[in-house]
Design a protein around this motif. Structure first.
Motif, PDB file in Angstrom:
ATOM      1  N   ALA A   1      11.979  13.991  67.507  1.00 29.86           N
ATOM      2  CA  ALA A   1      10.612  14.431  67.232  1.00 29.86           C
ATOM      3  C   ALA A   1       9.641  13.285  67.517  1.00 29.86           C
ATOM      4  N   LEU A   2      10.008  12.056  67.122  1.00 27.94           N
ATOM      5  CA  LEU A   2       9.209  10.853  67.384  1.00 27.94           C
ATOM      6  C   LEU A   2       7.738  11.109  67.057  1.00 27.94           C
ATOM      7  N   PRO A   3       7.417  11.391  65.802  1.00 20.67           N
ATOM      8  CA  PRO A   3       6.069  11.862  65.452  1.00 20.67           C
ATOM      9  C   PRO A   3       4.978  10.830  65.706  1.00 20.67           C
ATOM     10  N   LYS A   4       3.878  11.303  66.288  1.00 23.49           N
ATOM     11  CA  LYS A   4       2.660  10.503  66.386  1.00 23.49           C
ATOM     12  C   LYS A   4       1.792  10.688  65.147  1.00 23.49           C
ATOM     13  N   ASP A   5       1.942  11.849  64.494  1.00 25.88           N
ATOM     14  CA  ASP A   5       1.165  12.128  63.288  1.00 25.88           C
ATOM     15  C   ASP A   5       1.926  13.174  62.478  1.00 25.88           C
ATOM     16  N   LEU A   6       1.737  13.130  61.157  1.00 21.72           N
ATOM     17  CA  LEU A   6       2.355  14.101  60.265  1.00 21.72           C
ATOM     18  C   LEU A   6       1.344  14.508  59.221  1.00 21.72           C
ATOM     19  N   GLN A   7       1.161  15.813  59.043  1.00 23.34           N
ATOM     20  CA  GLN A   7       0.222  16.350  58.075  1.00 23.34           C
ATOM     21  C   GLN A   7       0.985  17.224  57.074  1.00 23.34           C
ATOM     22  N   ILE A   8       0.717  17.026  55.782  1.00 22.82           N
ATOM     23  CA  ILE A   8       1.318  17.857  54.742  1.00 22.82           C
ATOM     24  C   ILE A   8       0.529  19.167  54.670  1.00 22.82           C
ATOM     25  N   ILE A   9       1.210  20.292  54.885  1.00 27.14           N
ATOM     26  CA  ILE A   9       0.554  21.598  54.864  1.00 27.14           C
ATOM     27  C   ILE A   9       0.622  22.230  53.487  1.00 27.14           C
TER      28      ILE A   9
ATOM     29  N   ILE B   1      12.859  23.148  62.144  1.00 25.79           N
ATOM     30  CA  ILE B   1      11.726  23.647  62.910  1.00 25.79           C
ATOM     31  C   ILE B   1      11.461  25.106  62.562  1.00 25.79           C
ATOM     32  N   LEU B   2      10.180  25.450  62.389  1.00 24.01           N
ATOM     33  CA  LEU B   2       9.766  26.822  62.139  1.00 24.01           C
ATOM     34  C   LEU B   2       8.988  27.402  63.304  1.00 24.01           C
ATOM     35  N   LEU B   3       8.038  26.641  63.811  1.00 16.96           N
ATOM     36  CA  LEU B   3       7.169  27.146  64.877  1.00 16.96           C
ATOM     37  C   LEU B   3       6.672  25.966  65.692  1.00 16.96           C
ATOM     38  N   GLU B   4       6.738  26.100  66.994  1.00 18.26           N
ATOM     39  CA  GLU B   4       6.277  25.053  67.893  1.00 18.26           C
ATOM     40  C   GLU B   4       4.847  25.319  68.360  1.00 18.26           C
ATOM     41  N   ASN B   5       4.147  24.248  68.702  1.00 16.35           N
ATOM     42  CA  ASN B   5       2.854  24.297  69.383  1.00 16.35           C
ATOM     43  C   ASN B   5       1.793  25.064  68.599  1.00 16.35           C
ATOM     44  N   VAL B   6       1.602  24.669  67.342  1.00 23.60           N
ATOM     45  CA  VAL B   6       0.497  25.201  66.545  1.00 23.60           C
ATOM     46  C   VAL B   6      -0.764  24.435  66.919  1.00 23.60           C
ATOM     47  N   ARG B   7      -1.825  25.170  67.195  1.00 22.82           N
ATOM     48  CA  ARG B   7      -3.052  24.529  67.684  1.00 22.82           C
ATOM     49  C   ARG B   7      -3.664  23.600  66.638  1.00 22.82           C
ATOM     50  N   SER B   8      -4.225  22.502  67.106  1.00 20.75           N
ATOM     51  CA  SER B   8      -4.917  21.564  66.232  1.00 20.75           C
ATOM     52  C   SER B   8      -6.258  21.193  66.841  1.00 20.75           C
ATOM     53  N   THR B   9      -7.162  20.777  65.983  1.00 25.14           N
ATOM     54  CA  THR B   9      -8.500  20.371  66.410  1.00 25.14           C
ATOM     55  C   THR B   9      -8.868  19.097  65.681  1.00 25.14           C
ATOM     56  N   LYS B  10      -9.290  18.078  66.417  1.00 24.64           N
ATOM     57  CA  LYS B  10      -9.691  16.814  65.806  1.00 24.64           C
ATOM     58  C   LYS B  10     -11.166  16.879  65.434  1.00 24.64           C
ATOM     59  N   GLN B  11     -11.443  16.563  64.182  1.00 23.07           N
ATOM     60  CA  GLN B  11     -12.790  16.587  63.641  1.00 23.07           C
ATOM     61  C   GLN B  11     -13.354  15.169  63.569  1.00 23.07           C
TER      62      GLN B  11
ATOM     63  N   LEU C   1      -7.656  19.334  61.937  1.00 27.96           N
ATOM     64  CA  LEU C   1      -7.504  20.683  61.419  1.00 27.96           C
ATOM     65  C   LEU C   1      -6.399  21.376  62.198  1.00 27.96           C
ATOM     66  N   ILE C   2      -5.448  21.955  61.485  1.00 31.32           N
ATOM     67  CA  ILE C   2      -4.311  22.619  62.102  1.00 31.32           C
ATOM     68  C   ILE C   2      -4.392  24.103  61.783  1.00 31.32           C
ATOM     69  N   ASP C   3      -4.232  24.933  62.790  1.00 31.68           N
ATOM     70  CA  ASP C   3      -4.415  26.377  62.650  1.00 31.68           C
ATOM     71  C   ASP C   3      -3.217  27.022  61.967  1.00 31.68           C
ATOM     72  N   ILE C   4      -3.049  26.718  60.689  1.00 31.01           N
ATOM     73  CA  ILE C   4      -2.002  27.331  59.876  1.00 31.01           C
ATOM     74  C   ILE C   4      -2.636  27.683  58.531  1.00 31.01           C
ATOM     75  N   LEU C   5      -2.412  28.902  58.066  1.00 28.26           N
ATOM     76  CA  LEU C   5      -3.061  29.372  56.840  1.00 28.26           C
ATOM     77  C   LEU C   5      -2.021  30.063  55.971  1.00 28.26           C
ATOM     78  N   GLU C   6      -1.899  29.619  54.732  1.00 31.04           N
ATOM     79  CA  GLU C   6      -1.034  30.293  53.764  1.00 31.04           C
ATOM     80  C   GLU C   6      -1.815  31.439  53.137  1.00 31.04           C
ATOM     81  N   VAL C   7      -1.296  32.645  53.266  1.00 36.77           N
ATOM     82  CA  VAL C   7      -1.959  33.833  52.716  1.00 36.77           C
ATOM     83  C   VAL C   7      -1.739  33.847  51.211  1.00 36.77           C
ATOM     84  N   ARG C   8      -2.796  33.767  50.481  1.00 34.41           N
ATOM     85  CA  ARG C   8      -2.706  33.735  49.029  1.00 34.41           C
ATOM     86  C   ARG C   8      -2.457  35.142  48.475  1.00 34.41           C
TER      87      ARG C   8
END
Length: 949
Positions: free
Chosen positions: A175-183, A217-227, A233-240
């Motif tokens: 994976a050699l991560p460049k960044d890791l975000q806790i979702i 791994i669950l899902l590859e290539n989730v879109r991200s946007t740098k603010q 911001l990562i395009d992943i949303l937990e449905v409450r």
């Protein structure tokens, strides 16, 4: 920017009908920096206030919901306050100087708890951290604490579960991560988004075990946007409201599509488009060419909803902005709603609206997202089936936000904004209570069952039903309303399990999409790193149950676990570093060495330390205790510091060079680098070879390389030092040289493999081992070359001159034999982020074989090179082996700090190779234990090929 000179604080106790201005300090201007409300007792409030000249701070403390405040001066400047999650009078204060204070009486008295909490970034910590922790990397969420360390451009991530010791988080090896975000850290597991080495605007989504250590791994290539300010911001949303449901936007080849999962990412589906639009006209949107896609942006304004709105007390109700089509379109923001958790959708507006749920979703309020002033809002009491309008003010206002009163049962909201850009805020109360004459009874509700898009009722191991208000009922749900109705546990099926760490699922083709295969770098039978000699461990079957899945009985993909006793393992990943990371010191200065070991036994391992100036010592438990080695060098020079870890299972060695400068030297060499060498470990006599050195991180100053090659103690410099501020880097190279001739076949791969090539030595070694296993057990030396495109050399050892009765295969016969075998499509392996041997049906057709995204074949090209190309053929099976003979002297090889290997061979075979090629069987039981070597430096090679009918 302008400075705030005074803050005004207003309070309402009648749902915003009347407001009273609070005067905290009569006659004195007060600036409120922040305010904090106790989550366990909302009557308790703390305001943080600064003086006009910013020379001191004070707290204003209330215990009656802000009706009165008591001023409390403090002797420090607050960065943030944190209430205790259970004890309401306990408060922590983190200061701008990095100190932590604690109060047990709601901020009246403070005691210093920790001096400079950030100084953990300025010192080397004990095991397991190899170096210092990254500043501001400490994150606390629920039962987990996360932090990271970076050394030589490699970042490692650590987790503490329930405040136990830190353990390194195990992501896939490459994976050699460049960044890791806790979702998310809900329900005893961790969701993380990882930007891997090859990604720029996407992340991969991973899910952990309950301890947060092992990730799949669950899902590859989730879109991200740098603010701005480097926020991502990562395009992943937990449905409450419904556990296990997530929405994500996947970006592949520039195309963004929206996916939904009902089982925590184990399976993903596109959103089903509605048949008609809001005007009742056909949408003409038919899968698989057209789906519904939603924007998953968070709102910049905290007082308005994001583009998708869900709520814990309104399960199944999702409202979001998006469009119909083959992909998400940025400028299209039509509003869609679902009341059955994403199974069916309806269009409600043509433009984006801000959304607010009142009374457990019994009332949905919508205000258009626009830059023009408004005085009309829309609301629905039937889950968006119909909408009504309401004039909330007589004068149009620019809407800044929507607020509802605390509590899910409220029917009162506030719209706040301004009439002009120079005017004060306008607050407008909207009360829906008069619209409902009574509270709901049991007869006013109906039930609905949760299903996924395939209609399955068993989701996360249970059937769940919820209740909602009937469309015909005009009543208030109120405080006593509960949405959950019934649940029934289901029997376990395959979809209740996902792939364990080190395994990946095949592509979603037919019934085989649920099978998990071991990644090419992962050995399921290998003991875990913390395996202690004498203890037992179990090897994974490749599957683990989805966390929070409550299914019982039925299928159990975790059964029949193999139990093993922990063996004595050789040390591996030995590291020696210097505290402070400076490799240059003056004579007489203290220098501290830290020795660490990533894998292998530590209890029975001895550590031989040589500091290069005559000091030698043997240590026990050195890496387990984390005890540093302190030393002083008296004379200038360059010293080779080595540590060798050894037990009966093997050994490992690490080396570092220390430069001791003259006391009068005005400069120090800033050697803070990690060096890696890349070379072809097999070369012929009198052949040229390229030696490559990689320095991380890159140094902008001049770098001088000194090489020790073979047994020659003389160093070779690649450039003469001309800059007194240069860096000196030393490499020890040991070349594995065959003394006689051999045949080299270029091995080429399909271009798709390059997508997974991070161009690091470890990856090339693992790929080389996979190819070696495919072509032969020991016969070939496979050397995967650095860089792109991926290429390798296949070294075929030629036979020595033998008596005629000793039969062997010449190089031409080897080539012809491989031609025969490979032309009949008799070998293959699949590549999709991992390499596996693909088992195929003998009587199948093109669509019957099992594969991942890419199907690759080894074939022998006309120029005697072995190629890996994509083919749509029907492979069978073949087996390549080699036999060695003639015992003799030992040949040693040392490469990449690996274990020194003694090469001997007492084995002699003289089978008729031609008969074997035609189909005779042969099994070499001792294959893995045999080695190469003879008295003359010559090597004998035999090839056995078996082609199934």
């Amino acid at each position: 920017m302008g400075k705030v000179l005074e803050s005004s604080l207003w309070r309402s106790s009648d749902f915003g009908t009347l407001y009273t201005k609070l005067n905290l300090q009569p006659g004195i201007a007060t600036v409120i920096d922040n305010f904090y409300i106790c989550s366990t007792n909302k009557k308790k409030i703390i305001l943080v206030s600064s003086s006009h000249n910013d020379r001191d701070q004070s707290l204003f403390i209330s215990t009656d919901e802000g009706a009165t405040f008591q001023k409390q001066p403090i002797a420090f400047f607050v960065e943030t306050l944190l209430f205790h999650p259970k004890e309401e009078d306990k408060v922590l204060a983190y200061t701008k100087e990095g100190k932590i204070y604690v109060s047990v009486d709601l901020g009246k008295k403070w005691n210093l708890l920790q001096e400079r909490i950030q100084n953990c970034s300025d010192k080397t910590m004990t095991v397991p951290f190899a170096g210092s922790t990254d500043r501001d990397s400490l994150t606390v969420q629920d039962d987990y604490i996360f932090l990271q360390t970076t050394s030589a451009n490699r970042t490692k991530y650590y987790v503490s579960y329930r405040r136990n010791g830190f353990v390194q988080m195990k992501l896939p090896k490459y994976a050699l991560p460049k960044d890791l975000q806790i979702i998310s850290t809900d329900e005893n597991q961790v969701f993380v988004a990882v930007q891997e080495w090859y990604q720029t605007d996407t992340y991969n989504l991973y899910q952990s075990d309950p301890q947060g250590v092992y990730y799949s791994i669950l899902l590859e290539n989730v879109r991200s946007t740098k603010q701005p300010e480097e926020n991502v911001l990562i395009d992943i949303l937990e449905v409450r409201g419904v556990k296990g449901v997530f929405l994500a936007n996947q970006k592949i080849d520039g195309k963004v599509t929206t996916l939904i999962t009902y089982n925590k990412g184990r399976d993903w589906d596109f959103l089903t488009p509605p048949d008609i639009d809001m005007n009742g006209k056909p949408t003409n949107c038919k899968p698989p060419d057209c789906y519904l896609h939603l924007h998953l942006r968070w709102a910049d304004n905290p007082y308005v909803s994001g583009t998708v709105h869900t709520k814990d007390t309104a399960p199944g109700l999702i409202m979001g902005a998006g469009n119909l089509g083959s992909q998400l379109v940025e400028y299209k923001e039509e509003m869609y709603i679902t009341s059955d958790c994403g199974k069916t959708w309806r269009q409600v507006f043509e433009e984006e609206h801000h959304i607010l749920y009142l009374d457990h979703g019994g009332v949905i309020v919508a205000i258009k997202d626009t830059s023009i002033p408004l005085k009309i809002l829309k609301f629905s009491i039937d889950e968006g089936q119909t909408w009504s309008t309401h004039n909330f003010t007589s004068t149009s206002v620019f809407v800044d936000g929507l607020l509802s009163e605390p509590g899910d049962e409220t029917l009162v909201m506030t719209v706040f904004g301004h009439i002009s850009y120079r005017s004060d805020w306008e607050l407008v109360k909207v009360d829906f209570r008069p619209s409902f004459p009574r509270e709901c009874t049991d007869e006013d509700y109906e039930s609905w069952e949760l299903t996924n898009l395939q209609g399955d009722r068993c989701i996360m191991g249970q059937q769940r039903s919820f209740r909602k208000r009937k469309i015909s009922s005009w009543c208030i749900k109120g405080k006593s309303f509960t949405s959950a109705l019934t649940s029934k546990v289901c029997e376990c099926v395959n979809t209740d399990f996902l792939c364990d760490y080190g395994f990946e699922r095949s592509a979603p083709l037919q019934s085989e999409s649920s099978k998990c295969f071991a990644d090419f770098w992962f050995n399921p039978e290998a003991p875990p790193e913390d395996c202690v000699l004498g203890q037992a461990y179990t090897s994974s079957t490749g599957y683990r149950k989805v966390v929070s899945n409550v299914c019982e009985g039925g299928v159990d993909l975790q059964q029949n676990l193999a139990h093993h006793m922990c063996p004595l393992t050789a040390p591996k990943g030995l590291q020696i570093s210097i505290r402070g990371e400076s490799l240059a010191v003056r004579p007489g200065e203290d220098i501290t060495f830290i020795v660490q070991q990533e894998q292998g036994d530590v209890l029975s391992t001895k550590y031989q330390v040589d500091l290069g100036d005559g000091f030698k010592a043997i240590y026990v438990n050195l890496t387990m205790t984390g005890e540093p080695i302190r030393h002083r060098y008296e004379s200038p020079g360059i010293y080779r510091v080595s540590v060798k870890a050894e037990n009966v299972a093997g050994h490992d060695e690490a080396v570092v060079f220390v430069q001791v400068n003259c006391k009068s030297a005005p400069w120090f060499s800033p050697l803070c680098h990690s060096g890696k060498t890349s070379l072809v470990p097999v070369i012929g006599r009198n052949q040229e070879v390229n030696l490559t050195a990689i320095i991380l991180p890159k140094n902008p100053n001049l770098t001088v390389f000194y090489w020790w090659i073979g047994n020659n103690l003389q160093t070779f410099s690649s450039i003469k030092p001309s800059n007194p501020f240069c860096s000196l880097v030393y490499f020890l190279l040991f070349l594995f040289v065959f003394l006689d001739h051999f045949h080299v076949l270029p091995l080429k791969f399909t271009k798709h493999l390059d997508m997974y090539n991070p161009d690091i030595p470890e990856w090339r070694e693992d790929i080389g081992r996979v190819v070696t296993r495919l072509l032969a057990k020991v016969l070939f030396q496979i050397v995967v070359k650095p860089g792109l495109p991926t290429a390798a050399d296949l070294h075929v050892l030629l036979p020595a001159n033998q008596p005629k009765k000793k039969r062997s295969i010449t190089s031409d016969k080897v080539t012809r034999a491989m031609h025969i075998c490979l032309d009949q499509s008799s070998s293959c392996f699949a590549m999709s982020g991992c390499v596996v041997i693909t088992k195929l049906r003998k009587d199948g057709i093109g669509n019957d074989f099992l594969f991942w995204n890419n199907f690759a074949l080894l074939e022998l090209c006309s120029d005697d090179s072995v190629c890996v190309t994509q083919k749509n053929s029907i492979p069978k099976f073949f087996f390549l082996s080699c036999c060695r003979k003639l015992p003799g002297r030992n040949v040693y090889a040392q490469m990449h700090n690996e274990k020194e290997q003694e090469m001997t061979s007492p084995v002699n075979h003289s089978e008729d190779t031609q008969n074997i090629i035609q189909g005779e069987e042969f099994i070499d039981d001792d294959l893995d234990s045999q080695t190469l070597g003879n008295a003359r430096g010559n090597f004998v090679f035999s090839l056995y090929i078996f082609i199934s009918s």
